[in-house]
Design an enzyme around this catalytic site. Structure first.
Site, mmCIF file in Angstrom:
data_model
loop_
_atom_site.group_PDB
_atom_site.id
_atom_site.type_symbol
_atom_site.label_atom_id
_atom_site.label_comp_id
_atom_site.label_asym_id
_atom_site.label_seq_id
_atom_site.Cartn_x
_atom_site.Cartn_y
_atom_site.Cartn_z
ATOM 1 N N ASP A 9 1.167 -1.079 0.012
ATOM 2 C CA ASP A 9 0.306 -0.318 0.324
ATOM 3 C C ASP A 9 0.995 1.404 0.319
ATOM 4 O O ASP A 9 2.139 0.670 0.324
ATOM 5 C CB ASP A 9 -0.516 0.094 1.044
ATOM 6 C CG ASP A 9 -1.564 1.486 0.973
ATOM 7 O OD1 ASP A 9 -2.183 1.817 0.579
ATOM 8 O OD2 ASP A 9 -2.295 1.774 2.475
ATOM 9 N N ASP A 11 -0.052 5.316 0.943
ATOM 10 C CA ASP A 11 -0.551 6.480 2.101
ATOM 11 C C ASP A 11 -0.258 5.903 3.211
ATOM 12 O O ASP A 11 -1.168 4.843 3.145
ATOM 13 C CB ASP A 11 -1.518 6.677 1.421
ATOM 14 C CG ASP A 11 -1.300 8.669 2.639
ATOM 15 O OD1 ASP A 11 -0.026 8.041 3.167
ATOM 16 O OD2 ASP A 11 -2.113 9.047 1.788
ATOM 17 N N GLY A 46 -8.040 3.151 4.169
ATOM 18 C CA GLY A 46 -8.226 2.682 2.825
ATOM 19 C C GLY A 46 -8.916 3.080 2.139
ATOM 20 O O GLY A 46 -8.753 1.705 1.222
ATOM 21 N N ARG A 49 -12.252 7.709 -2.297
ATOM 22 C CA ARG A 49 -12.281 9.303 -2.216
ATOM 23 C C ARG A 49 -14.147 9.497 -2.125
ATOM 24 O O ARG A 49 -14.336 10.129 -0.792
ATOM 25 C CB ARG A 49 -11.940 10.258 -3.239
ATOM 26 C CG ARG A 49 -11.891 12.357 -2.870
ATOM 27 C CD ARG A 49 -11.588 12.801 -3.818
ATOM 28 N NE ARG A 49 -10.800 12.073 -4.693
ATOM 29 C CZ ARG A 49 -10.284 11.845 -5.950
ATOM 30 N NH1 ARG A 49 -10.765 12.749 -6.640
ATOM 31 N NH2 ARG A 49 -9.270 12.207 -5.901
ATOM 32 N N SER A 116 -5.951 5.249 -3.869
ATOM 33 C CA SER A 116 -6.449 6.637 -4.423
ATOM 34 C C SER A 116 -5.250 6.733 -6.159
ATOM 35 O O SER A 116 -4.765 6.071 -6.826
ATOM 36 C CB SER A 116 -4.750 7.289 -3.614
ATOM 37 O OG SER A 116 -3.854 8.316 -3.949
ATOM 38 N N ARG A 117 -6.035 8.059 -6.359
ATOM 39 C CA ARG A 117 -5.852 7.948 -8.232
ATOM 40 C C ARG A 117 -5.026 8.983 -7.830
ATOM 41 O O ARG A 117 -4.061 9.064 -9.335
ATOM 42 C CB ARG A 117 -7.048 8.920 -7.735
ATOM 43 C CG ARG A 117 -7.924 7.758 -8.434
ATOM 44 C CD ARG A 117 -9.696 8.955 -8.447
ATOM 45 N NE ARG A 117 -10.576 8.036 -8.804
ATOM 46 C CZ ARG A 117 -11.585 8.053 -9.520
ATOM 47 N NH1 ARG A 117 -11.996 9.766 -10.005
ATOM 48 N NH2 ARG A 117 -12.413 7.324 -9.751
ATOM 49 N N ASN A 118 -4.708 9.587 -6.942
ATOM 50 C CA ASN A 118 -2.991 10.430 -6.681
ATOM 51 C C ASN A 118 -1.958 9.536 -6.990
ATOM 52 O O ASN A 118 -0.513 10.089 -6.402
ATOM 53 C CB ASN A 118 -3.205 10.817 -5.470
ATOM 54 C CG ASN A 118 -3.733 12.358 -5.628
ATOM 55 O OD1 ASN A 118 -3.976 13.345 -7.101
ATOM 56 N ND2 ASN A 118 -4.815 12.170 -4.778
ATOM 57 N N ASP A 170 -1.570 -0.517 6.274
ATOM 58 C CA ASP A 170 -1.602 0.279 7.439
ATOM 59 C C ASP A 170 -3.111 0.225 7.785
ATOM 60 O O ASP A 170 -3.464 1.617 8.877
ATOM 61 C CB ASP A 170 -1.009 1.499 7.127
ATOM 62 C CG ASP A 170 -1.846 2.598 6.492
ATOM 63 O OD1 ASP A 170 -2.114 2.048 5.517
ATOM 64 O OD2 ASP A 170 -1.606 3.791 7.066
#
Length: 214
Positions: A9, A11, A46, A49, A116-118, A170
């Site tokens: 993962d 972030d 997790g 958005r 995440s799309r970022n 996490d």
């Protein structure tokens, strides 16, 4: 079965931008007059958005249309992207580069599995883009964690049997997703106390090498 690939993962594992997410959601919520605090923020770990937005809107006194929700989601992401401009390679989690390098030296493939799309911009800012054999993220999936889609996509890109993959997570949703994908899991951070039992618990990322190779 042997562990042939590690799916990280992003972030909360390789970088910690939790506070950026919190600040962006907080700014959006304040503008909407919605109460938002750290305890509510913990429920967003997790998940995607839009799912995070739905959690926040539970505290709203009004109903939002689909178009309004999409606009709020984009507003939050804009705030978050502004904060991501502060990221540098120095913001990588302690030990992350060393652990990735150790995996590769042992012939273990490494991938990213993030909702995440970022993900692309975060990897670029960290100088991590070139380190992974595969990246599966929120730009390519329909269902976010705890659905296993992102992890199964990462395994498919690596051409590795899911049973031979280890996920490092996490978040509770991520551990559930790993289990549903038929993969082993290693929990790190506060999720080491999760009711969803991980195969391994890491107090530091550097402990991962001992997990894989003993």
């Amino acid at each position: 079965m042997s562990i042939l690939a590690v799916i990280f993962d992003l972030d909360g594992v390789l970088v910690h931008t939790d506070q950026y997410h919190y600040q962006a959601w907080k700014r959006m919520a304040d503008e909407e007059g919605i109460v938002f605090d750290e305890s509510l923020n913990d429920r967003l770990r997790g998940v995607s958005r839009m799912e995070s937005l739905e959690v926040i809107l539970e505290k709203s006194s009004r109903t939002y249309t689909s178009a309004e929700k999409e606009a709020l989601s984009e507003k939050k992401n804009g705030y978050y992207r502004e904060l991501l401009d502060r990221l540098t390679p120095a913001d990588a989690a302690p030990g992350s580069r060393e652990v990735i390098a150790a995996c590769k030296q042992q012939g273990t493939k490494v991938a990213i599995g993030s909702s995440s799309r970022n993900t692309p911009i975060i990897l670029e800012r960290l100088g991590f883009t070139h380190l992974f054999e595969a990246v599966a993220d929120g730009n390519e999936i329909v269902n976010s964690k705890p659905d296993p889609e992102v992890f199964l996509l990462a395994a498919k890109k690596l051409a590795i049997d899911p049973a031979c993959c280890l996920v490092v997570e996490d978040a509770e949703a991520g551990l559930i997703a790993a289990k549903r994908a038929g993969m082993k899991s290693a929990a790190i951070g506060t999720v080491i106390n999760s009711p969803t039992a991980a195969d391994y618990r890491l107090h530091r990322l550097e402990e991962l090498t001992a997990v894989i190779w003993g």
